[in-house]
Design a protein around this motif. Structure first.
Motif, PDB file in Angstrom:
ATOM      1  N   ALA A  85       0.825  -1.208   0.000  1.00 45.09           N
ATOM      2  CA  ALA A  85       0.000   0.000   0.000  1.00 45.09           C
ATOM      3  C   ALA A  85       0.860   1.259   0.000  1.00 45.09           C
ATOM      4  O   ALA A  85       0.544   2.246  -0.680  1.00 45.09           O
ATOM      5  CB  ALA A  85      -0.924  -0.006   1.217  1.00 45.09           C
ATOM      6  N   LEU A  86       1.974   1.237   0.744  1.00 46.55           N
ATOM      7  CA  LEU A  86       2.830   2.419   0.808  1.00 46.55           C
ATOM      8  C   LEU A  86       3.445   2.725  -0.553  1.00 46.55           C
ATOM      9  O   LEU A  86       3.584   3.894  -0.935  1.00 46.55           O
ATOM     10  CB  LEU A  86       3.921   2.209   1.859  1.00 46.55           C
ATOM     11  N   SER A  87       3.801   1.694  -1.301  1.00 47.54           N
ATOM     12  CA  SER A  87       4.354   1.927  -2.647  1.00 47.54           C
ATOM     13  C   SER A  87       3.318   2.605  -3.543  1.00 47.54           C
ATOM     14  O   SER A  87       3.662   3.462  -4.369  1.00 47.54           O
ATOM     15  CB  SER A  87       4.817   0.606  -3.262  1.00 47.54           C
ATOM     16  N   MET A  88       2.038   2.256  -3.368  1.00 47.39           N
ATOM     17  CA  MET A  88       1.007   2.893  -4.166  1.00 47.39           C
ATOM     18  C   MET A  88       0.783   4.345  -3.735  1.00 47.39           C
ATOM     19  O   MET A  88       0.485   5.208  -4.563  1.00 47.39           O
ATOM     20  CB  MET A  88      -0.299   2.102  -4.050  1.00 47.39           C
ATOM     21  N   LEU A  89       0.922   4.626  -2.442  1.00 51.59           N
ATOM     22  CA  LEU A  89       0.800   6.012  -1.987  1.00 51.59           C
ATOM     23  C   LEU A  89       1.934   6.869  -2.552  1.00 51.59           C
ATOM     24  O   LEU A  89       1.719   8.035  -2.911  1.00 51.59           O
ATOM     25  CB  LEU A  89       0.801   6.070  -0.462  1.00 51.59           C
TER      26      LEU A  89
END
Length: 556
Positions: A85-89
């Protein structure tokens, strides 16, 4: 820094920014653009700070925030991120400022019989969309995820329907209905999960960690899995749920197209990893062969259709459908290497295809046409634009040295041991990708000027020969000598401006940097990938992909 509510700030800042932009008086409309840029850059800064605060060796979900929202039904406003999820943010944080810069001179389409539409609405919808995109990736409550999932449709609907091309209303309605239908099917499964949790735990809950521990009957799992899968397959999209994307991607303004294929579509593949595999592991294993068939069909079908497209935006949209087939292959191969490659593919596809859409938009802005056949010879007049176009195309076809190559390589080497037939068939898509990307580049950038680009320039040539005079009549049989006609001047095409160079530079840098050294991104996502593979009952193997130089061990 871990006590700072980074995720809540990343949702609140663009939402407040959208309200401020929408509330600007008409006399201050010029402030909307710089304000949207400032807000998007602030969100990027928050994403970077959140990444610094994230510990790759710590808990699976970090930077958590939880507030009781609807306690009678066990619904919390719960946020948290893992590496995926952090990579997508981070991807959202990078793409939105690029979109703002690329849309700097965006103008609303005319409205017959009515005054021009205000661009304040465009910037406000864009910022609201950013807030909702952050929310959908950060939610750790399934009901909250569903709310963000459906709410995202509203700003994208208005971006397409109010600021898109000539068939914008049709494309917007089609996009909205497809996505809404998928969301309603998913809602039935969300309610089913609540009922199952209530029967097993004594109280209903939508918390992801609690739902992951449920012992669900395999038959019930398949029904619940299909509800989530249909919604995510439409959003991704996978063939045959894909037909809305070519229309929406073609008719949307360039900025909305970048976010549509760069971020919104990733909600589908993210949903496979976050919800379908951990919550329904038995169903995921049983139905994986069917999903893999859809993935391979999507790779080959979309690539073949892309070859025959004359509309540049429609071609790029079909390439995205093919790429999502590779992502689905990596996810449902159930190996750490393939799933890690799939997550990297999600990020790198957003960067490479985002740049390709931005450059296509720059070409269209110069020519006024989306048709490939209306272009030719641009490289001679705009070499910098041609160079960026070529790099974006090469990254899209996963040339070694670009960011997409690492993703595709990990998907293929991770999938082949478990799914050799599917992997070999999907590999044919790589050959087709080279064909449709290079053909588009060759036809647009090389050869003689064609179509609208070959029209005479409005400014006359200072040294042109005079127009031929009327031929004399009679004259005792003397032959009339006519002057040569003036040569037609092809339309002037400016190269990239300083603003456009600033827009494309971050994406160009990321394509090259992640193509040479992707290890930081791999290290970020691998722990979450291994946890997901363990949830589905497969052996993660403990093999963390390493890309780079391996130190040589000295003999004792």
């Amino acid at each position: 820094m871990t006590d700072v509510p980074w995720l809540l700030l990343m949702i609140a800042v663009p939402a407040v920014g959208a309200a401020v932009v929408a509330g600007l008086p008409a006399a201050r409309e010029a402030l909307a653009r710089p304000l949207a840029l400032a807000v998007s850059l602030l969100v990027l800064l928050l994403a970077v700070l959140a990444t610094v605060a994230f510990d790759t060796g710590g808990d699976r979900f970090q930077l958590t925030t939880a507030v009781a929202w609807i306690p009678d039904f066990g619904v919390d406003f719960a946020l948290g991120v893992d590496g995926i999820a952090l990579s997508m943010l981070l991807l959202i944080g990078v793409l939105v400022p690029v979109v703002v810069g690329a849309s700097w001179h965006e103008t609303p389409p005319p409205r017959p019989g009515r005054g021009p539409r205000s661009m304040r609405a465009f910037w406000a919808w864009l910022l609201l969309l950013e807030s909702l995109m952050v929310g959908v990736f950060a939610a750790t409550d399934v009901f909250l995820f569903y709310v963000f999932f459906e709410a995202m449709l509203v700003p994208m609907y208005f971006l397409i329907g109010s600021f898109g091309g000539e068939n914008r209303q049709y494309a917007a309605v089609k996009f909205f209905l497809y996505s809404l239908l998928g969301g309603l099917v998913m809602l039935a499964s969300v309610i089913g999960l609540y009922v199952v949790s209530n029967s097993q735990l004594g109280e209903g809950t939508f918390a992801f960690d609690a739902l992951r521990q449920l012992e669900i009957d395999p038959g019930v799992q398949k029904l619940l899995f299909l509800g989530f899968f249909v919604a995510f397959a439409i959003k991704a999209p996978l063939v045959p749920f894909h037909t809305w994307l070519p229309d929406a991607g073609t008719q949307a303004p360039i900025g909305a197209s970048v976010l549509l294929v760069g971020v919104l579509d990733k909600v589908g593949t993210f949903g496979f990893l976050r919800y379908c595999l951990p919550l329904f592991p038995d169903a995921a294993r049983d139905l994986a062969p069917w999903v893999l068939v859809l993935a391979v069909v999507g790779v080959l079908y979309a690539a073949l259709v892309a070859i025959g497209q004359d509309d540049m935006k429609r071609l790029v949209s079909y390439t995205s459908i093919a790429h999502f087939g590779f992502i689905a292959l990596g996810i449902f191969a159930f190996t750490t290497e393939a799933a890690t490659g799939a997550v990297l593919y999600m990020v790198n596809h957003g960067i490479a295809t985002g740049l390709l859409f931005v450059v296509v938009g720059m070409v269209i802005a110069r020519s006024g046409s989306r048709r490939i056949s209306d272009h030719g010879g641009l490289a001679a007049r705009a070499p910098l634009l041609a160079g960026v176009f070529l790099l974006a195309g090469l990254a899209s076809l996963a040339l070694p040295g670009t960011n997409s190559f690492v993703s595709e390589f990990l998907v293929l080497i991770g999938s082949f041991p478990e799914r050799p037939v599917h992997t070999v068939l999907a590999t044919l898509g790589i050959v087709l990708a080279a064909l449709y990307v290079l053909l588009m580049y060759q036809r647009v950038m090389h050869g003689p000027a064609r179509g609208v680009l070959a029209e005479p320039d409005a400014e006359p040539d200072a040294g042109a020969a005079p127009e031929p005079a009327d031929p004399p009549h009679g004259g005792g049989g003397a032959t009339a000598v006519l002057a040569a006609p003036a040569p037609a001047r092809t339309r002037r095409v400016p190269d990239l401006s300083r603003r456009e160079v600033a827009v494309v530079s971050p994406l160009v840098a990321l394509i090259l940097l992640l193509g040479v050294y992707p290890q930081p991104l791999i290290d970020l996502v691998t722990p979450a990938v291994e946890a997901t593979i363990s949830d589905v009952g497969a052996d993660p193997g403990g093999n963390t992909p390493q890309v780079g130089v391996t130190p040589i061990e000295e003999d004792d």
